[in-house]
Enzyme design. Structure first.
Site, short mmCIF file in Angstrom:
data_model
loop_
_atom_site.label_atom_id
_atom_site.label_comp_id
_atom_site.label_asym_id
_atom_site.label_seq_id
_atom_site.Cartn_x
_atom_site.Cartn_y
_atom_site.Cartn_z
N GLN A 239 7.90 49.27 15.88
CA GLN A 239 8.97 49.97 15.16
C GLN A 239 9.80 50.81 16.14
O GLN A 239 9.25 51.60 16.90
CB GLN A 239 8.38 50.88 14.09
CG GLN A 239 7.60 50.13 13.02
CD GLN A 239 6.10 50.17 13.27
OE1 GLN A 239 5.64 49.93 14.39
NE2 GLN A 239 5.33 50.43 12.23
N GLN B 44 12.46 45.40 15.41
CA GLN B 44 11.78 45.85 14.20
C GLN B 44 12.30 47.22 13.78
O GLN B 44 12.37 48.14 14.60
CB GLN B 44 10.26 45.92 14.42
CG GLN B 44 9.49 46.30 13.17
CD GLN B 44 7.99 46.19 13.33
OE1 GLN B 44 7.50 45.67 14.33
NE2 GLN B 44 7.24 46.65 12.34
N ASP B 45 12.69 47.34 12.50
CA ASP B 45 13.14 48.62 11.92
C ASP B 45 14.43 49.14 12.57
O ASP B 45 14.56 50.34 12.83
CB ASP B 45 12.04 49.68 12.05
CG ASP B 45 10.87 49.43 11.13
OD1 ASP B 45 10.89 48.40 10.42
OD2 ASP B 45 9.94 50.23 11.12
N ASP C 253 11.77 43.74 9.04
CA ASP C 253 12.13 44.91 8.20
C ASP C 253 13.31 45.67 8.79
O ASP C 253 13.33 46.91 8.78
CB ASP C 253 10.92 45.86 8.09
CG ASP C 253 9.68 45.19 7.52
OD1 ASP C 253 9.82 44.15 6.85
OD2 ASP C 253 8.58 45.70 7.76
N ARG D 221 10.87 41.91 1.80
CA ARG D 221 9.52 42.02 1.26
C ARG D 221 9.34 43.42 0.69
O ARG D 221 10.00 44.38 1.12
CB ARG D 221 8.47 41.72 2.32
CG ARG D 221 8.50 42.63 3.53
CD ARG D 221 7.34 42.32 4.47
NE ARG D 221 7.37 43.12 5.69
CZ ARG D 221 6.36 43.21 6.55
NH1 ARG D 221 5.24 42.55 6.32
NH2 ARG D 221 6.47 43.95 7.63
#
Length: 539
Positions: free
Chosen positions: A332, A354-355, A376, A444
């Site tokens: 992240q 990620q993120d 994500d 998700r």
């Protein structure tokens, strides 16, 4: 205050139903204690309501005759408990013996609880004292307060210290705010969620946005700035944060323009919650870059990993790239984190893996932006619309799947969600040659009531036929989430083989899609997104 035990004289009370603001009523005889019990029994968390309400001095053991007063008590109660949590976090952070991980989480939680106090105090004063905000505004700020508590908890989980900051306190706090959300939602429904007709000029601008501010965003010419940042020393400052700090010291918090000239600025920036109306203007997203590489593996929480963290109201960014260069192997790593209410990002880029983009809380609008990432990479619990944006999926690590969204709505009455409208979902250059080797999903469910809608957008063939991914191979939230698709097109847009979850919807009519438009999802008495940016208010 302490409840005086013993006999209390029964009185006749005229009560309306808690879910109806009707003038008709029915005589009921009950003690003051039974009165608050009756009101609390209508909430999602009655025992928490009864226990803490009877302890607050604001209640005064008096009978409640209308749910307006009950709402006022609940919000004040939440404010009281938030102050207690903030003090706990502050005291804990003063201990010299705590580990570095705990210090990191403590700093986050102290800031988040302080922000929670700020938003609850704002809600209480503006709604019940000044009467200067709408019930929809209040729902937004209550949603933000709830999200802040969850974010503190998530940071502790990420750094493997799950018992940090007294978990039972967190549970009680979120339940108290949840009760407030539940009760206030009835006022939102009564008042009507949409109030945009009179808030917008014929040119399509929100009325609170001045003529000068509209021209700032419309103009292709150089914008006259209050402060100029330039790496070569030709401006007032060489660092962006120094300019933001200088802006924060101004006496009047009117619109303040900071021009960030061409260059790569290697720093982390923060716009604090009291530093309102900041506008950052770059020389184009390819030319002006703010970049850093903080990440969870390096000991930061996801929240504190952000290259840019924005909390001040009415923030605007134009023609800038926000980047996190930690890379795909560092987990992240946030490029931009925003909890700025009524904020706009126009012609900006957000680059990470990620993120990448943490749309943390409140009401946000993104227009003609580029968002790059893998897992994500658009996540958080804001009410946010991405319009005419380019969502570019990068190559993930071997064995990973791409997840475009992870929306964090954890209470069914939070007025939050991610809406992707008139946009494009494509493979980034590094991903194009290997698209067939990886699964790419629209999202998700990060939390129980995750809510994402994709409307009238182009989906290339990288999107999996399933469309949406379970969380961790489980059926978590599949009945409580809301995922929707409306009139999308392109080779990845077919809904024929999509998931068959109860919470997934192929929307057929404008009426089904309209709650996720700019006009509805971001509605308020003083707010429409766009702040001078071209926008489509409806479908």
């Amino acid at each position: 205050m302490t409840i005086i035990m013993g006999k209390i004289l029964l009185t006749l009370l005229l009560l309306s139903s808690i879910f109806s603001i009707a003038t008709s009523s029915k005589r009921r005889s009950r003690s003051s204690n039974n009165n608050i019990d009756w009101w609390c029994n209508q909430t999602p968390h009655p025992e928490t309501c009864k226990y803490y309400t009877k302890q607050t001095h604001y209640y005064h053991n008096k009978s409640i005759k209308h749910k307006t007063k009950f709402r006022e008590i609940l919000i004040h109660l939440a404010l009281e408990r938030a102050v207690v949590m903030r003090n706990m976090a502050h005291n804990f952070g003063q201990n010299s013996w705590i580990t570095q991980k705990k210090k990191s989480v403590s700093r986050d939680c102290l800031k988040l609880f302080d922000n929670t106090v700020f938003h609850l105090n704002r809600t209480f004063l503006d709604l019940h004292k000044k009467k200067s905000c709408s019930s929809f505004d209040a729902q937004t700020w209550l949603s933000t307060a709830y999200t802040n508590i969850e974010t503190c908890r998530n940071g502790a989980l990420e750094l493997n210290i799950p018992k940090f900051i007294v978990p039972i306190m967190k549970v009680n706090m979120t339940q108290i705010i949840s009760n407030g959300l539940f009760v206030n939602w009835e006022f939102v429904k009564r008042d009507g969620r949409v109030r945009y007709t009179n808030d917008v000029t014929e040119e399509g601008f929100p009325r609170w946005f001045s003529v000068r501010e509209r021209k700032l965003l419309e103009s292709s010419r150089a914008i006259k700035a209050h402060i100029i940042v330039a790496k070569d020393g030709s401006g007032h400052f060489k660092r962006v944060q120094d300019a933001i700090n200088a802006a924060g010291r101004r006496r009047f918090k009117t619109r303040f323009v900071i021009r960030v000239k061409k260059g790569v600025y290697r720093e982390n920036i923060v716009v604090g919650k009291m530093n309102d109306n900041i506008m950052l203007v770059g020389d184009g997203s390819r030319n002006t870059v703010i970049t850093s590489n903080r990440n969870v593996q390096a000991g930061f929480t996801t929240y504190s990993s952000a290259t840019a963290g924005i909390d001040g109201l009415h923030f605007i960014a134009r023609d800038i790239t926000f980047e996190n260069t930690a890379g795909p192997r560092r987990g992240q790593a946030v490029a931009l984190r925003s909890a700025s209410d009524l904020s706009v990002f126009y012609r900006c880029s957000f680059k990470g893996y990620q993120d990448t983009l943490m749309v943390h809380a409140q009401r946000q609008f993104y227009r003609e932006c580029y968002i790059y990432g893998t897992v994500d990479f658009i996540f958080g619990n804001a009410a946010v619309v991405f319009q005419n944006c380019m969502i570019l999926v990068r190559r993930p690590l071997n064995g990973q799947a791409n997840m475009i969204t992870a929306q964090g709505r954890d209470d069914p009455f939070q007025n939050t969600g991610i809406s992707i409208h008139n946009s494009q979902i494509r493979a980034a250059p590094d991903f194009k040659p290997v698209v067939g080797k990886f699964n790419t999903f629209l999202g998700r469910p990060w939390q129980r009531y995750s809510r994402v809608v994709v409307m009238k957008s182009f989906m290339d063939n990288l999107v999996s036929p399933m469309g949406w991914s379970p969380w961790g191979g489980t059926n978590f939230a599949q009945s409580t989430l809301f995922y929707g698709e409306y009139k999308n097109f392109g080779p990845g847009s077919s809904t024929r083989n999509r998931v068959r979850w109860p919470g997934y919807h192929v929307m057929k009519s404008p009426a089904q899609a309209s709650p996720f438009t700019v006009a509805t999802l971001l509605a308020g008495t003083t707010w429409l997104p766009a702040t001078g940016v071209p926008f489509t208010s409806g479908i």
